[in-house]
Write an enzyme that holds these catalytic residues in place. Structure first.
Site, mmCIF file in Angstrom:
data_model
loop_
_atom_site.group_PDB
_atom_site.id
_atom_site.type_symbol
_atom_site.label_atom_id
_atom_site.label_comp_id
_atom_site.label_asym_id
_atom_site.label_seq_id
_atom_site.Cartn_x
_atom_site.Cartn_y
_atom_site.Cartn_z
ATOM 1 N N ASP A 131 30.405 -58.800 -38.347
ATOM 2 C CA ASP A 131 31.466 -58.977 -39.337
ATOM 3 C C ASP A 131 31.567 -60.460 -39.673
ATOM 4 O OD1 ASP A 131 33.791 -59.241 -40.762
ATOM 5 O OD2 ASP A 131 35.049 -58.106 -39.388
ATOM 6 N N ASP A 292 30.454 -60.778 -47.454
ATOM 7 C CA ASP A 292 31.091 -60.145 -46.302
ATOM 8 C C ASP A 292 30.300 -58.933 -45.841
ATOM 9 O OD1 ASP A 292 33.152 -59.656 -44.341
ATOM 10 O OD2 ASP A 292 33.841 -58.017 -45.621
#
Length: 420
Positions: A131, A292
């Site tokens: 992440d 992301d």
């Protein structure tokens, strides 16, 4: 000189391999950077009933360390996946002095690439979701942190807007028998309500895994490389996570770099500037947004989304909210081009659609064709006008370079794959 280190069963001897816990752990470095969020790579650990660790090679090269990643795809319904995405998008875009939190309960959700690590001695095995959009290193999202002989309670409190309250511990993190970090600070949650993003609280006091690898001389530069494969089935695919620099075995050609944007709030993340064109037509002007890995879809500002929808002829499917096109429309689809720095990175038509083999995951018929571009509600000009999520990153090799405050992309063997 290159040497190969294999994760062997002896590394985890005496460990219940099926006992996998939850952890969120930061990887990217905080060295030589302003105190902002863009230079942090976090992994959220998710429940995994099985874990294969005896056949995964870990490449340790002279300048970098490459770890294998395993993809997991499990969510109880498509609404849950969208809620996960939308919570992240809302948190990234609404950054204020008072902060904003976005919260998604941890239910039956398991999506993304994971890296297996052991914490403590004897080891407790954790799976971590890669992440790039969060800055906190912590354990205890859904299960209890397991204290061992190497666990040291610093009695220092840590919290994230009351969704994560706990204490900082120091412990040993083991990737392989040759790759271990000692006295690594980890936030241990005593209270948690699922996955939470808080856009105000910066836990800068907890160094990241990359910080420690760099500080201890294991890697020569605070750089992380990420390689994904396009998803096509529920079964495992493979990717890689590299510390210390890009791994040439994971990409083709050269890497093109662009500086971190100076536009707020994207400047607080791995934010970049880009122009998006659909074929020859500009649909999103030069503007700032975020890269992301833990967001599934590609999000662009509402005016750009309208331009893309009009150009493709896509119609919103009421069952899943995705743009749907016909086979005839798909046959004339143009490339979707991302002009980043001095280079252009193109999503071919096949890369713009949801994998048809996974249509059942999005309440679709077997032969339906859904586009993976979704709408960011604000118009262009907010400083957060796009979010290049997993569907973009799986087609390119990505380099997060902390020291030089830049992001790099390169082509891979999957850039032009027609797997969808």
């Amino acid at each position: 000189m290159t040497r190969i280190v294999t994760i062997s069963s002896s590394l985890f001897e005496g460990t219940d391999v099926a006992k996998v816990h939850n952890i969120s752990i930061a990887f990217a470095s905080t060295y030589n950077r302003p105190p902002t969020r863009q230079h942090v790579l976090r992994c959220i650990l998710v429940d995994a009933p099985t874990l294969s660790i005896t056949v995964s090679p870990v490449e340790v090269r002279s300048s970098h360390i490459t770890l294998p990643m395993t993809r997991r795809l499990k969510f109880s319904n498509f609404t849950e996946l969208l809620q996960h995405d939308e919570a992240r998008v809302a948190a990234f875009g609404d950054y204020s002095m008072h902060g904003r939190r976005a919260h998604v309960p941890l239910t039956n959700f398991d999506w993304g690439y994971t890296v297996a690590v052991g914490i403590g001695v004897p080891l407790t095995i954790y799976n971590l979701i890669v992440d790039t959009g969060s800055s906190n290193t912590w354990v205890g999202a859904a299960t209890t942190y397991v204290k061992t002989a190497t666990s040291v309670d610093t009695e220092e409190p840590v919290f994230i807007d009351y969704l994560f309250v706990g204490t900082i511990f120091k412990d040993t993190i083991t990737f392989t028998d040759d790759l271990t970090i000692t006295n690594m600070p980890i936030g241990v949650a005593t209270t948690s309500e699922g996955i939470a993003w808080d856009e105000n609280k910066l836990e800068e006091t907890i160094p990241t895994v990359t910080d420690y690898l760099f500080e201890q001389g294991t890697i020569f530069q605070p750089v992380v490389g990420i390689f994904f494969q396009p998803i096509t089935t529920d079964v495992v695919n493979h990717g890689s996570l590299t510390f210390g620099g890009p791994d040439p075995a994971m990409y083709t050609g050269s890497i093109g770099y662009t500086d971190i944007t100076t536009t707020f709030p994207s400047s607080n993340y791995w934010g970049i500037n880009q122009i998006i064109t659909y074929g020859p037509t500009e649909i999103l002007r030069y503007t700032a947004g975020i890269v992301d890995s833990a967001t599934t879809f590609l999000y662009i500002a509402s005016d750009g989304y309208r331009n893309y929808r009009a150009a493709t002829g896509g119609v919103v499917n009421p069952a899943n909210g995705l743009l749907q096109i016909s086979p005839d429309q798909y046959s004339v689809l143009y490339d979707l081009n991302f002009h980043i720095g001095e280079r252009t990175y193109s999503l071919i038509p096949n890369a713009q659609i949801w994998p048809r083999s996974l249509n059942h995951k999005v309440h679709g018929a077997n032969n339906d064709i859904y586009l993976v571009v979704k709408r960011l509600r604000p118009r262009t000009g907010t400083g957060h006008d796009f979010l290049n999520g997993y569907v973009f990153l799986q087609r390119f090799y990505t380099v997060l370079d902390t020291r030089n405050s830049r992001v790099g992309f390169a082509l891979t063997w999957f850039t032009h794959a027609t797997t969808n």
